[in-house]
Design an enzyme around this catalytic site. Sequence first.
Site, PDB file in Angstrom:
ATOM      1  N   LEU A 156      23.246  49.085  38.676  1.00 38.18           N
ATOM      2  CA  LEU A 156      23.887  50.339  38.271  1.00 38.18           C
ATOM      3  C   LEU A 156      24.377  50.203  36.839  1.00 38.18           C
ATOM      4  CD1 LEU A 156      25.176  53.126  39.057  1.00 38.18           C
ATOM      5  CD2 LEU A 156      27.222  51.842  39.722  1.00 38.18           C
ATOM      6  N   LYS A 209      27.356  53.258  32.280  1.00 39.77           N
ATOM      7  CA  LYS A 209      27.455  53.868  30.953  1.00 39.77           C
ATOM      8  C   LYS A 209      26.588  55.120  30.849  1.00 39.77           C
ATOM      9  CE  LYS A 209      28.833  49.719  28.480  1.00 39.77           C
ATOM     10  NZ  LYS A 209      28.388  48.544  27.739  1.00 39.77           N
ATOM     11  N   ASP A 212      37.980  28.413  35.849  1.00 36.03           N
ATOM     12  CA  ASP A 212      37.131  29.441  36.465  1.00 36.03           C
ATOM     13  C   ASP A 212      37.375  29.549  37.969  1.00 36.03           C
ATOM     14  OD1 ASP A 212      35.842  30.352  34.231  1.00 36.03           O
ATOM     15  OD2 ASP A 212      34.131  29.009  34.419  1.00 36.03           O
ATOM     16  N   GLY A 240      52.431  11.426  40.437  1.00 33.14           N
ATOM     17  CA  GLY A 240      53.573  11.478  41.345  1.00 33.14           C
ATOM     18  C   GLY A 240      54.507  10.296  41.146  1.00 33.14           C
ATOM     19  N   GLY A 241      55.413  10.131  42.087  1.00 28.93           N
ATOM     20  CA  GLY A 241      56.420   9.079  41.963  1.00 28.93           C
ATOM     21  C   GLY A 241      55.922   7.706  42.384  1.00 28.93           C
ATOM     22  N   GLN A 242      54.706   7.632  42.912  1.00 26.70           N
ATOM     23  CA  GLN A 242      54.159   6.347  43.358  1.00 26.70           C
ATOM     24  C   GLN A 242      53.056   5.928  42.390  1.00 26.70           C
ATOM     25  OE1 GLN A 242      55.635   5.017  45.880  1.00 26.70           O
ATOM     26  NE2 GLN A 242      56.569   6.762  46.934  1.00 26.70           N
ATOM     27  N   ARG A 252      23.758  44.976  36.001  1.00 24.71           N
ATOM     28  CA  ARG A 252      23.046  45.830  35.057  1.00 24.71           C
ATOM     29  C   ARG A 252      21.564  45.906  35.410  1.00 24.71           C
ATOM     30  NH1 ARG A 252      24.071  45.472  28.725  1.00 24.71           N
ATOM     31  NH2 ARG A 252      25.449  43.864  29.480  1.00 24.71           N
ATOM     32  N   GLN A 267      31.451  32.844  36.445  1.00 28.05           N
ATOM     33  CA  GLN A 267      31.993  32.028  37.537  1.00 28.05           C
ATOM     34  C   GLN A 267      33.332  32.478  38.119  1.00 28.05           C
ATOM     35  OE1 GLN A 267      33.244  27.416  38.622  1.00 28.05           O
ATOM     36  NE2 GLN A 267      32.127  27.742  36.750  1.00 28.05           N
ATOM     37  N   ARG A 286      35.996  50.766  28.383  1.00 26.53           N
ATOM     38  CA  ARG A 286      34.929  51.323  27.539  1.00 26.53           C
ATOM     39  C   ARG A 286      33.841  51.987  28.369  1.00 26.53           C
ATOM     40  NH1 ARG A 286      36.162  46.659  24.599  1.00 26.53           N
ATOM     41  NH2 ARG A 286      34.472  45.408  25.468  1.00 26.53           N
ATOM     42  N   VAL A 331      36.963  34.123  26.937  1.00 20.37           N
ATOM     43  CA  VAL A 331      37.315  32.753  27.335  1.00 20.37           C
ATOM     44  C   VAL A 331      36.342  32.218  28.376  1.00 20.37           C
ATOM     45  CG1 VAL A 331      39.057  31.406  28.601  1.00 20.37           C
ATOM     46  CG2 VAL A 331      39.774  32.965  26.800  1.00 20.37           C
ATOM     47  N   TYR A 332      35.919  30.974  28.176  1.00 20.20           N
ATOM     48  CA  TYR A 332      35.169  30.238  29.190  1.00 20.20           C
ATOM     49  C   TYR A 332      36.023  29.066  29.681  1.00 20.20           C
ATOM     50  CZ  TYR A 332      30.805  32.736  28.217  1.00 20.20           C
ATOM     51  OH  TYR A 332      29.835  33.698  28.090  1.00 20.20           O
ATOM     52  N   GLU A 333      35.522  28.423  30.724  1.00 20.78           N
ATOM     53  CA  GLU A 333      36.235  27.337  31.394  1.00 20.78           C
ATOM     54  C   GLU A 333      36.982  26.383  30.463  1.00 20.78           C
ATOM     55  OE1 GLU A 333      36.588  26.382  34.755  1.00 20.78           O
ATOM     56  OE2 GLU A 333      37.811  24.786  33.892  1.00 20.78           O
TER      57      GLU A 333
HETATM   58  N1  COA Z   1      25.752  48.159  33.103  1.00 21.25           N
HETATM   59  C1  COA Z   1      25.879  48.312  31.768  1.00 21.25           C
HETATM   60  N2  COA Z   1      26.644  47.511  31.003  1.00 21.25           N
HETATM   61  C2  COA Z   1      27.274  46.520  31.619  1.00 21.25           C
HETATM   62  C3  COA Z   1      27.193  46.288  33.007  1.00 21.25           C
HETATM   63  C4  COA Z   1      26.386  47.176  33.750  1.00 21.25           C
HETATM   64  N3  COA Z   1      26.255  47.038  35.070  1.00 21.25           N
HETATM   65  N4  COA Z   1      27.923  45.232  33.325  1.00 21.25           N
HETATM   66  C5  COA Z   1      28.470  44.793  32.189  1.00 21.25           C
HETATM   67  N5  COA Z   1      28.080  45.567  31.150  1.00 21.25           N
HETATM   68  C6  COA Z   1      28.455  45.438  29.757  1.00 21.25           C
HETATM   69  C7  COA Z   1      29.946  45.598  29.586  1.00 21.25           C
HETATM   70  O1  COA Z   1      30.294  46.962  29.594  1.00 21.25           O
HETATM   71  C8  COA Z   1      30.153  44.916  28.261  1.00 21.25           C
HETATM   72  O2  COA Z   1      29.742  45.780  27.223  1.00 21.25           O
HETATM   73  P1  COA Z   1      30.707  46.211  25.969  1.00 21.25           P
HETATM   74  O3  COA Z   1      31.277  44.961  25.410  1.00 21.25           O
HETATM   75  O4  COA Z   1      29.744  46.887  25.032  1.00 21.25           O
HETATM   76  O5  COA Z   1      31.758  47.104  26.449  1.00 21.25           O
HETATM   77  C9  COA Z   1      29.127  43.780  28.354  1.00 21.25           C
HETATM   78  O6  COA Z   1      28.170  44.147  29.308  1.00 21.25           O
HETATM   79  C10 COA Z   1      29.654  42.454  28.957  1.00 21.25           C
HETATM   80  O7  COA Z   1      30.692  42.145  28.405  1.00 21.25           O
HETATM   81  P2  COA Z   1      31.366  40.717  28.181  1.00 21.25           P
HETATM   82  O8  COA Z   1      32.318  40.501  29.279  1.00 21.25           O
HETATM   83  O9  COA Z   1      31.893  40.806  26.810  1.00 21.25           O
HETATM   84  O10 COA Z   1      30.206  39.608  28.284  1.00 21.25           O
HETATM   85  P3  COA Z   1      30.011  38.298  27.396  1.00 21.25           P
HETATM   86  O11 COA Z   1      28.833  37.620  27.961  1.00 21.25           O
HETATM   87  O12 COA Z   1      29.985  38.598  25.929  1.00 21.25           O
HETATM   88  O13 COA Z   1      31.341  37.425  27.647  1.00 21.25           O
HETATM   89  C11 COA Z   1      32.891  36.190  28.991  1.00 21.25           C
HETATM   90  C12 COA Z   1      31.455  36.644  28.807  1.00 21.25           C
HETATM   91  C13 COA Z   1      32.982  35.441  30.294  1.00 21.25           C
HETATM   92  C14 COA Z   1      33.318  35.279  27.832  1.00 21.25           C
HETATM   93  C15 COA Z   1      33.824  37.433  29.030  1.00 21.25           C
HETATM   94  O14 COA Z   1      33.352  38.313  30.020  1.00 21.25           O
HETATM   95  C16 COA Z   1      35.279  37.090  29.329  1.00 21.25           C
HETATM   96  O15 COA Z   1      36.005  36.607  28.476  1.00 21.25           O
HETATM   97  N6  COA Z   1      35.717  37.382  30.562  1.00 21.25           N
HETATM   98  C17 COA Z   1      37.092  37.192  30.972  1.00 21.25           C
HETATM   99  C18 COA Z   1      37.432  35.771  31.213  1.00 21.25           C
HETATM  100  C19 COA Z   1      36.526  35.113  32.205  1.00 21.25           C
HETATM  101  O16 COA Z   1      36.408  35.517  33.334  1.00 21.25           O
HETATM  102  N7  COA Z   1      35.938  34.007  31.755  1.00 21.25           N
HETATM  103  C20 COA Z   1      35.275  33.097  32.631  1.00 21.25           C
HETATM  104  C21 COA Z   1      33.931  33.422  32.938  1.00 21.25           C
HETATM  105  S1  COA Z   1      33.367  32.199  34.067  1.00 21.25           S
END
Ligand code: COA
Length: 416
Positions: free
Chosen positions: A72, A75, A168, A246-248, A38, A17, A104, A137-139
Amino acid sequence: MSKALEGVRILDMTHVQSGPTCTQLLAWFGADVIKVERPGVGDATRGQLRDIPDVDSLYFTMLNHNKRSVTLNPKTETGKAIFAKLIEECDVMVENFAPGAIDRMGFPWEKIQEINPRMIYASVKGFGPGPYEDCKVYENVAQCTGGSASTTGEIGRFPMVTGSQIGDSGTGLNLALGIVTALYHREKSGRGQRVTCAMQDGVLNLCRVKLRDQQRLAHGPLKEYPQYPNGEFGEAVPRAGNASGGGQPGWIVKCKGWETDPDAYIYVITQAAAFTGLAKAMGREEWLDEDHEWSTPEGRLPHLDQVFNEIEKWTMTRNKFEVMEILNPLNVPCGPILSMKELAEEPSLRATGTVVEVDHPERGKYLTVGNPIKLSASPSEVDRSPLLGEHTDEILIDVCGMSAEEIEAAKADGAV
Ligand code: COA
């Protein structure tokens, strides 16, 4: 009419999000947003909370309008070459993967700058530098760590998260502003830069009045809080129910029909300047008598619970829209509790494009929230979200300059 961000090309590596809200805003303003997903998988939200089998979820569609989708895998060797070409051809790259994910893939900031010194590279992370910088981190984690949950909820009860996605979508807004600011700076400097927004910071920024109150607490009780004068204050700003920040003073009071309608309530602010009108409208002129203890704002402060109890007796005799119709002309700020159903059906929100009906080839018509920022010379139109990889070929040809044979080869080795 041309769009404000026409000609800006965004390499959109965002998912879930926070990042997608940012790039969706930029797309609404006319940027060409190329969403990289991906191969065969796509943004995880395509498949989450689905209401119709095998069709992109509303979660995905409502965050990815006006974008193009290319599959795309950076990697793979071929994928890396295509990704490098996209970095070369784009103005902005946006991502919100877990910390280190783009590095990475082989594309740290130093390398991105080497490929394209004008690139603006924007990221959302859960935390800034410090003890939690590597955390996912999530929301709700952001709401809890940014001060919102600690200060939201009923008095004396557990901390509560809010339905607004302030971590988010709130951070997505910050990131969008960071990006357009960096684009403006690039006009003068000729160089790109790194833009980073932490969700914890974004939530704390929205909770600034609570940090204000934390410091006021050192100088005595917070008189507009419901804990005053009979309750206790501890060392930290307490939860204050529906008290105004607020103040009200303000509170949510019941309206006619509350017994069966969970949204038959209205927020009323007893703004000092409008209190006379409010008292008169309710037929409580005696509150205005000089010797009545409620006749001044200071006099009302220790009795706010009673003041709002009395107001509620009056609001319960009318529905929430009638209350608003009576109080608005008296300059009493008030707001009915509008349900999602009421908002979805509200004609004025449809007319301004804040709520929009969109047609999708697989799901049919659905409602979404349109651009909340209105520009007079370049209004937004909301176009449907792309299917997974819908624009892969056209992007590889037009943006990356690849031939049909090269695209076939890239598909064969799983790069796209
Ligand atoms: N092709 C190949 N690999 C891909 C890709 C693509 N097009 N797009 C993503 N990936 C891979 C990444 O390289 C990563 O792999 P790695 O960990 O082996 O290097 C993996 O997919 C996705 O990583 P990640 O972000 O760890 O996904 P997750 O589902 O485990 O975690 C979140 C999700 C949201 C918790 C995490 O992305 C995060 O903390 N983001 C930052 C904070 C944030 O925006 N949070 C709010 C989300 S609403």
